[in-house]
Design a protein around this motif. Structure first.
Motif, short mmCIF file in Angstrom:
data_model
loop_
_atom_site.label_atom_id
_atom_site.label_comp_id
_atom_site.label_asym_id
_atom_site.label_seq_id
_atom_site.Cartn_x
_atom_site.Cartn_y
_atom_site.Cartn_z
N ARG A 44 0.71 -1.31 0.09
CA ARG A 44 0.02 -0.06 -0.08
C ARG A 44 0.91 1.21 0.22
O ARG A 44 0.55 2.35 -0.69
N ARG A 45 2.15 1.37 0.66
CA ARG A 45 2.87 2.33 0.71
C ARG A 45 3.55 2.56 -0.83
O ARG A 45 3.59 3.77 -1.05
N MET A 46 3.84 1.46 -1.20
CA MET A 46 4.30 1.51 -2.57
C MET A 46 3.35 2.08 -3.55
O MET A 46 3.77 2.90 -4.37
N ALA A 47 2.16 1.72 -3.44
CA ALA A 47 1.13 2.40 -4.24
C ALA A 47 0.98 3.84 -4.13
O ALA A 47 0.75 4.51 -5.01
N GLY A 48 1.11 4.26 -2.88
CA GLY A 48 1.12 5.71 -2.65
C GLY A 48 2.16 6.51 -3.06
O GLY A 48 2.24 7.58 -3.69
N ALA A 49 3.56 5.86 -2.99
CA ALA A 49 4.66 6.30 -3.67
C ALA A 49 4.56 6.44 -5.12
O ALA A 49 4.96 7.32 -5.85
N LEU A 50 4.03 5.49 -5.70
CA LEU A 50 3.72 5.73 -7.38
C LEU A 50 2.79 6.56 -7.67
O LEU A 50 3.09 7.32 -8.70
N THR A 51 1.89 6.55 -6.89
CA THR A 51 0.84 7.57 -7.06
C THR A 51 1.37 8.97 -7.15
O THR A 51 1.12 10.01 -7.88
N ALA A 52 2.09 9.23 -6.09
CA ALA A 52 2.69 10.59 -5.78
C ALA A 52 3.90 10.99 -7.08
O ALA A 52 4.16 12.15 -7.23
N ARG A 53 4.12 9.86 -7.73
CA ARG A 53 4.95 10.22 -8.94
C ARG A 53 4.26 10.11 -10.19
O ARG A 53 4.80 9.93 -11.39
N GLY A 54 2.97 9.99 -10.19
CA GLY A 54 2.23 10.29 -11.33
C GLY A 54 1.89 9.09 -12.06
O GLY A 54 1.33 8.95 -13.27
N ILE A 55 2.20 7.78 -11.48
CA ILE A 55 1.78 6.53 -11.98
C ILE A 55 0.48 6.08 -11.87
O ILE A 55 -0.16 6.11 -10.65
N GLY A 56 -0.40 5.98 -13.00
CA GLY A 56 -1.68 5.55 -12.83
C GLY A 56 -2.12 4.37 -13.94
O GLY A 56 -1.21 3.86 -14.36
N ARG A 57 -3.37 4.18 -14.14
CA ARG A 57 -3.87 3.40 -15.07
C ARG A 57 -3.00 3.40 -16.34
O ARG A 57 -3.12 4.52 -17.24
N GLY A 58 -2.67 2.48 -17.00
CA GLY A 58 -2.01 2.36 -18.27
C GLY A 58 -0.41 2.71 -18.31
O GLY A 58 -0.07 2.57 -19.63
N ASP A 59 -0.02 3.22 -17.29
CA ASP A 59 1.36 3.37 -17.21
C ASP A 59 2.17 2.27 -16.80
O ASP A 59 1.63 1.08 -16.46
N VAL A 60 3.46 2.34 -17.08
CA VAL A 60 4.55 1.21 -16.82
C VAL A 60 5.61 1.55 -15.99
O VAL A 60 6.17 2.53 -16.10
N VAL A 61 6.00 0.72 -15.10
CA VAL A 61 7.31 0.92 -14.18
C VAL A 61 8.12 -0.08 -14.47
O VAL A 61 7.64 -1.49 -15.11
N GLY A 62 9.38 -0.06 -14.42
CA GLY A 62 10.46 -1.08 -14.71
C GLY A 62 11.01 -1.74 -13.35
O GLY A 62 11.24 -0.72 -12.49
#
Length: 519
Positions: A44-62
């Protein structure tokens, strides 16, 4: 929280176990252990960290590292936002890593400390990557700082089961790897179907050692998460790491046959230790019959389960169970077993596209909810591989016997499987052809008692060049496992009247008298 009959999203089971047994062990890795409650909080914290970095539906992280629980956390967290994780093969050379990250469109990259230099060497050629976050095996790193500073975020309200959650890159027949897009629904269907007859029981512990960039790692990890069983993850696949997992109580695992061979060669103490395994699942490359028979004799109380499948179906499509391994019909030991629940199979004439008779060879086709959404940004390749009515053309040649057992006997696709890793010869040929001394080249697999197959190159040269130079040339540009182990020099490669190189003629001398399924 009520018992979940079947989750819709990958993070649901973790949340369930966090609510029902919060202090039980979830994952152990090196010197660290996390409970289900702690693991769910980190997701859940990582979900928050990614959200804060603009990551949302359709995006990709490596994610680029050897095995690390952080990869699982990122995958579940990104997936809960509708984003996907591309797990990069850490064995790739810099140029290959660059291609994968740019092709998938990764916006944030998590990288293990061992691979920071690789990323730095290509950083100026990764325009889409806005941030690189370092991950260390024992923690105390930038990744942990990001988690600590994050505000937990819940699952996105608009999340859909068909959203891509993982992109697995598999070598492509055009010389570049293809991204296999896998949805929540695909991966959950695989988890439910693949080991339905051997569910985890109370006290079982899952040994996860196959690399997470491979479905043998990421898909297998899901079984522990789904069943609420503790998982012990190793960073590497070596004897000491595997032994440590078994000594820690692991009794379930999936490995490639080459690892099993190493254990049997390690001596009686290692063999005795591995006798603690309740189930030993293997696949990704053929198991040599002498090795399999030796293993069955060495571990009489262990249930052996062979699986056959492909990345495109999340891993397992057919299964040869324990009873068949120790049954009277020993011919079945060279089969791939029967389709698992939820998987249909056909054997099709690749030219007429008609089903062949029982016992006749043809291309293996599968239809299942496990089937990928498609190849990332490659609609034409997807259309070539998947029929309009949902059948996946595997490119493998096989036959079904009268009892429904599948025998995989060859490959249409020009692919080599060495130690469980897929190598497309055209990718290796493309690199060797760039050497100034090479006039023409053919690459194919030859029998190898340890790895199943080894990469062999046959070249025609315009000037004398040492074999070591050609192998070194490839090693500078490709992952080591893709490079030829040996190189033969000939005056000219055999060709048919249309000019196509006759690889079958080149292979024949090496495979004569052998069955591919038993090498």
């Amino acid at each position: 929280m009520p018992e979940l009959a079947e989750p819709r999203f990958l993070d649901e089971r973790v949340a369930h176990w966090a609510a029902t047994k919060p202090v039980d062990e979830a994952i152990t890795y090196l010197s660290r252990t996390w409970t289900w409650s702690q693991f769910d909080d980190r997701v859940r914290r990582m979900a928050g960290a990614l959200t804060a970095r603009g990551i949302g539906r359709g995006d990709v992280v490596g994610f680029l590292d050897k095995n690390h629980p952080a990869c699982v956390e990122v995958t579940l967290a990104a997936g809960s936002l509708g984003a996907a994780t591309t797990i990069v093969n850490f064995r790739l050379a810099g140029e290959e890593v660059e291609y994968v990250l740019n092709d998938c469109g990764a916006k944030v990259l998590f990288v293990g400390e061992e691979f920071v230099a690789t990323v730095e060497s290509i950083r100026d050629r990764l325009p889409g990557v806005s941030e690189v976050i370092e991950v260390k095996p024992e923690g105390g790193d930038e990744y942990e700082a990001v988690l600590a500073a994050a505000t937990p975020a819940e699952r996105a309200a608009d999340l859909h089961t068909d959203d891509t959650v993982v992109v697995m890159y598999s070598s492509g027949t055009t010389g570049r790897p293809k991204g296999v897009t896998i949805s929540h629904a695909n991966l959950i269907a695989h988890t439910v179907n693949a080991f339905d007859e051997w569910p985890f029981r109370d006290g079982d512990k899952n040994l996860v050692s196959m690399p997470l960039f491979h479905v043998g790692g990421t898909s297998y990890m899901q079984f522990g998460l789904y069943n609420g069983a503790a998982s012990y993850m190793t960073r590497d696949i070596d004897g000491a790491a595997l032994a440590g997992g078994i000594l820690a109580g692991c009794n379930r695992t999936f490995l490639v046959p080459a690892v099993l061979a190493t254990v049997l060669q390690a001596g009686p103490d290692a063999v005795a230790l591995f006798g603690a395994l309740k189930t030993f699942s293997y696949g990704a490359s053929p198991m040599p019959l002498p090795l399999l028979r030796e293993a069955l004799k060495a571990w009489p109380e262990t249930d052996f389960i062979q699986v056959y499948g492909l990345t495109e179906v999340c891993g397992v499509a057919t299964r040869l169970g324990p009873d068949d391994h120790r049954g009277d019909n020993q011919d079945r030991l060279v089969s791939a077993g029967k389709p698992i629940n939820g998987v249909e199979v056909r054997i099709v004439d690749p030219d007429t596209l008609d089903d062949v008779e029982v016992g006749k060879q043809g291309e293996i086709w599968f239809r299942t909810k496990q089937l990928m959404k498609g190849y990332h940004n490659k609609p034409e390749a997807t259309a070539e591989a998947v029929t309009p009515d949902g059948w996946f053309r595997t490119g493998d040649i096989g036959r079904l016997d009268e009892d429904g057992y599948l025998f995989v006997e060859d490959r249409i696709k020009d692919m080599i499987i060495t130690g469980g890793e897929n190598v497309y010869s055209i990718e290796v040929e493309r690199i060797l052809a760039e050497h100034p001394a090479v006039v023409e080249v053919a690459v194919f697999g030859v029998p190898d008692e340890r790895w199943g197959e080894a990469v062999k190159a046959v070249v025609a040269l315009q000037e004398e060049t040492p074999e070591t130079e050609l192998i070194g040339w490839a090693r500078e540009r490709l992952a080591a496992y893709k490079c030829p182990k040996t190189v033969d020099v000939v005056e000219a490669l055999p060709r048919n009247p249309t000019g196509k190189i006759l690889k079958r003629d080149l292979r024949q001398q090496y495979w004569e008298g052998r069955e591919r399924a038993t090498v």
